[in-house]
Design a protein around this motif. Structure first.
Motif, PDB file in Angstrom:
ATOM      1  N   ALA A 151     -13.976  21.908  -0.385  1.00 52.82           N
ATOM      2  CA  ALA A 151     -13.144  21.602   0.784  1.00 52.82           C
ATOM      3  C   ALA A 151     -13.984  21.100   1.952  1.00 52.82           C
ATOM      4  CB  ALA A 151     -12.363  22.850   1.185  1.00 52.82           C
ATOM      5  N   ILE A 194      -9.409  29.012   2.783  1.00 56.00           N
ATOM      6  CA  ILE A 194      -9.206  27.609   3.163  1.00 56.00           C
ATOM      7  C   ILE A 194      -7.913  27.458   3.957  1.00 56.00           C
ATOM      8  CG2 ILE A 194      -8.766  25.301   2.253  1.00 56.00           C
ATOM      9  CD1 ILE A 194     -10.646  26.006  -0.085  1.00 56.00           C
ATOM     10  N   LEU A 195      -6.842  28.117   3.502  1.00 54.78           N
ATOM     11  CA  LEU A 195      -5.581  28.059   4.241  1.00 54.78           C
ATOM     12  C   LEU A 195      -5.714  28.679   5.623  1.00 54.78           C
ATOM     13  CD1 LEU A 195      -3.042  28.944   1.391  1.00 54.78           C
ATOM     14  CD2 LEU A 195      -3.542  26.687   2.356  1.00 54.78           C
ATOM     15  N   GLY A 196      -6.486  29.760   5.721  1.00 57.74           N
ATOM     16  CA  GLY A 196      -6.720  30.378   7.032  1.00 57.74           C
ATOM     17  C   GLY A 196      -7.509  29.472   7.956  1.00 57.74           C
ATOM     18  N   ILE A 222      -7.464  26.251   7.892  1.00 59.75           N
ATOM     19  CA  ILE A 222      -6.551  25.185   8.314  1.00 59.75           C
ATOM     20  C   ILE A 222      -5.687  25.650   9.489  1.00 59.75           C
ATOM     21  CG2 ILE A 222      -4.571  23.784   7.607  1.00 59.75           C
ATOM     22  CD1 ILE A 222      -5.778  23.684   4.805  1.00 59.75           C
ATOM     23  N   GLY A 223      -5.139  26.860   9.382  1.00 56.74           N
ATOM     24  CA  GLY A 223      -4.322  27.391  10.477  1.00 56.74           C
ATOM     25  C   GLY A 223      -5.132  27.600  11.742  1.00 56.74           C
ATOM     26  N   TRP A 263      -5.813  24.286  13.446  1.00 63.01           N
ATOM     27  CA  TRP A 263      -4.624  23.777  14.122  1.00 63.01           C
ATOM     28  C   TRP A 263      -4.427  24.465  15.479  1.00 63.01           C
ATOM     29  CZ3 TRP A 263       0.284  26.168  15.033  1.00 63.01           C
ATOM     30  CH2 TRP A 263       1.266  25.285  15.483  1.00 63.01           C
ATOM     31  N   PHE A 300     -11.959  22.231  11.258  1.00 63.55           N
ATOM     32  CA  PHE A 300     -11.930  22.694   9.876  1.00 63.55           C
ATOM     33  C   PHE A 300     -13.254  22.404   9.179  1.00 63.55           C
ATOM     34  CE2 PHE A 300     -11.286  21.961   5.354  1.00 63.55           C
ATOM     35  CZ  PHE A 300     -10.699  23.152   4.965  1.00 63.55           C
ATOM     36  N   VAL A 329      -9.019  30.150  -1.848  1.00 62.92           N
ATOM     37  CA  VAL A 329      -7.856  29.352  -1.448  1.00 62.92           C
ATOM     38  C   VAL A 329      -7.249  29.916  -0.174  1.00 62.92           C
ATOM     39  CG1 VAL A 329      -5.552  28.615  -2.128  1.00 62.92           C
ATOM     40  CG2 VAL A 329      -7.406  28.597  -3.799  1.00 62.92           C
ATOM     41  N   LEU A 330      -7.145  31.250  -0.094  1.00 62.34           N
ATOM     42  CA  LEU A 330      -6.607  31.869   1.108  1.00 62.34           C
ATOM     43  C   LEU A 330      -7.505  31.634   2.319  1.00 62.34           C
ATOM     44  CD1 LEU A 330      -5.331  35.253  -0.390  1.00 62.34           C
ATOM     45  CD2 LEU A 330      -3.982  33.228   0.221  1.00 62.34           C
ATOM     46  N   GLN A 367      -8.694  32.953  -5.858  1.00 62.69           N
ATOM     47  CA  GLN A 367      -7.541  33.047  -4.974  1.00 62.69           C
ATOM     48  C   GLN A 367      -7.974  33.348  -3.546  1.00 62.69           C
ATOM     49  OE1 GLN A 367      -4.759  36.470  -5.094  1.00 62.69           O
ATOM     50  NE2 GLN A 367      -3.254  34.947  -5.824  1.00 62.69           N
ATOM     51  N   VAL A 418      -4.979  29.721  -8.172  1.00 61.98           N
ATOM     52  CA  VAL A 418      -4.278  30.152  -6.972  1.00 61.98           C
ATOM     53  C   VAL A 418      -3.455  31.404  -7.233  1.00 61.98           C
ATOM     54  CG1 VAL A 418      -2.554  29.485  -5.264  1.00 61.98           C
ATOM     55  CG2 VAL A 418      -4.258  27.821  -6.021  1.00 61.98           C
TER      56      VAL A 418
END
Length: 450
Positions: free
Chosen positions: A115, A41-43, A45-46, A49, A89, A38-39, A35, A28
């Motif tokens: 993921a 995946i975080l995007g 998730i947002g 949502w 997701f 990971v970014l 990295q 990370v």
């Protein structure tokens, strides 16, 4: 805690998990494709949502507009609405993973694939767990499946299995490990769910089969339950590593205990099987047992549920139905004959009385006119009246007997009043004597009947 106090397996597991955690932190924090994954995946998730916030109300309105849908579909739509973020997701992760597999090196989408796999497993487990009605069992299966899917996706399953296998308890020649216990628990839980679903499916199939009598349906459903849940018990015992041949002595002891301590329970169980086999009593029958009059609502393994006209539900042990005298008003058919006794004056023509009584009974709604019409007979000459019996038949004893008797009596009253037929009653004369000495020698009250 000193490391020397820890078992080697625990120390190895902790070391392996710590090493993987450091490796993940390094991925990370170190710039590069790891990295970037990971970014991404975080995007995702947002984005998921935000999509849930936008579409949740639309999905709810669309579901409410589905008229005529069965309840299981509506429940499924509620579960889908509650997990919109996970659904978005999952689809987004798989879409990104497939695209990156085509345009770049496979290693640059490795974390996204993990993921996507995890989210898919979590989503499937969450939806399938709704089939389990027991809340505790549902949570157990859900969390166990999520943990297993996560460990499998992260390639930690072998390390955890080795650690759990090392936690063992030696009992004679049986070695029971934590891994075996967990697997057995999950297996039995899954089999219990399968047995319940199988029992429900068999129950629906047997209930819809008109070629089978109601009592045989109940017996068949009970037999399916015993077989399925018995198999679950046997498989669970075998999964723990127990030798079933060693239970022979225990079964003998249990048999002795049943013979002495559970006589009533076993007697009710056997009586229930006899009732189902000889079909003397079945759901819907109208019975009388002592002061209890009602219809059979359900047949259980230990008791029969009888619902009376006043809404009370009596749970009568099966043994009482076998050993006591039971009046089954609808055993072979639902034809029930009722008798009403009444009297009329000696001055009334008995031929007219009989004819009027029969016609009045025929005019009552529940009284049968065919094939067994009402009849009226003279049964005696009383002190003040000619005595009659009015006999009529009905086919719905479950709707009550007192009310139909009352309706027929009311019809007789109206018909007799219209025809001038009188219903006599005893009358008494009270005579006062003036001579006290005579009053002492003779009764003070003389009774006579007109």
């Amino acid at each position: 805690m000193d490391k020397e106090l820890l078992p080697p397996e625990v120390e190895t597991l902790i070391t392996g998990l710590w090493g993987r955690a450091l490796h993940l932190a390094e991925m990370v924090l170190t710039p590069g494709w790891r990295q970037n994954q990971v970014l991404i995946i975080l995007g995702l998730i947002g984005l998921s949502w935000l999509l849930r916030i936008v579409t949740s109300s639309w999905v709810q309105e669309w579901t409410r507009a589905r008229e005529g849908w069965p309840k299981w579909r509506l429940r499924m739509m509620v579960q889908i609405r509650q997990r919109l973020s996970l659904i978005y997701f999952t689809f987004g992760a798989w879409a990104v993973y497939v695209v990156m597999q085509q345009i770049t090196w496979p290693s640059r989408s490795y974390l996204i694939g993990i993921a996507a796999t995890l989210s898919t497993a979590w989503l499937v487990i969450a939806l399938l767990s709704r089939l389990v009605q027991n809340r505790t069992l549902r949570r157990l299966l859900t969390w166990a499946s999520w943990i297993y899917a996560t460990l499998y996706a992260l390639e930690l399953i072998d390390d955890v299995e080795g650690f759990l296998a090392s936690l063992a308890l030696q009992v004679g020649g049986l070695k029971l490990s934590a891994l075996t216990a967990i697997k057995s628990l999950l297996l039995v839980s899954a089999l219990l769910v399968a047995a319940r679903l199988g029992t429900q499916a068999a129950s629906r199939s047997l209930t819809d089969n008109d070629d089978i009598s109601p009592s045989m349906r109940v017996l068949a459903i009970k037999a399916v339950q015993v077989v399925l849940y018995g198999l679950v018990l046997m498989i669970g015992i075998r999964a723990l590593g127990f030798d079933l041949s060693g239970l022979a002595l225990l079964s003998g002891a249990v048999g002795v205990g049943i013979g002495f301590g559970l006589q009533k329970v076993v007697s009710n169980l056997v009586s229930g099987i006899i009732i189902l086999l000889d079909r003397s009593i079945k759901p819907g029958d109208v019975i009388s047992l002592g002061d209890t009059f009602g219809w059979i609502d359900s047949l259980g393994a230990r008791y029969v549920s009888v619902v009376t006209r006043d809404g009370k539900e009596y749970l009568i042990p099966n043994e009482d139905l076998i050993t006591s005298q039971v009046v089954n008003w609808s055993h072979t058919n639902k034809f029930v004959r009722l008798d009403l006794h009444f009297g009329t004056s000696y001055g009334d023509d008995p031929h007219l009385v009989r004819r009027v009584a029969v016609e009045a009974a025929k005019g009552v709604k529940r009284v049968l006119s065919q094939p067994t019409p009402p009849v009226c007979h003279i049964v005696g000459f009383g002190d003040s009246s000619v005595d009659y019996v009015l006999r009529f038949w009905i086919t719905d004893p479950s709707d009550g007997l007192t009310n139909i008797r009352g309706n027929v009596f009311l019809a007789l009253w109206d018909a007799f009043k219209a025809e001038g037929i009188s219903i006599p009653f005893p009358q008494r004369e009270v005579r006062h004597l003036n001579d006290p000495s005579t009053a002492l020698r003779t009764p003070g009250v003389e009774e006579g009947t007109r």
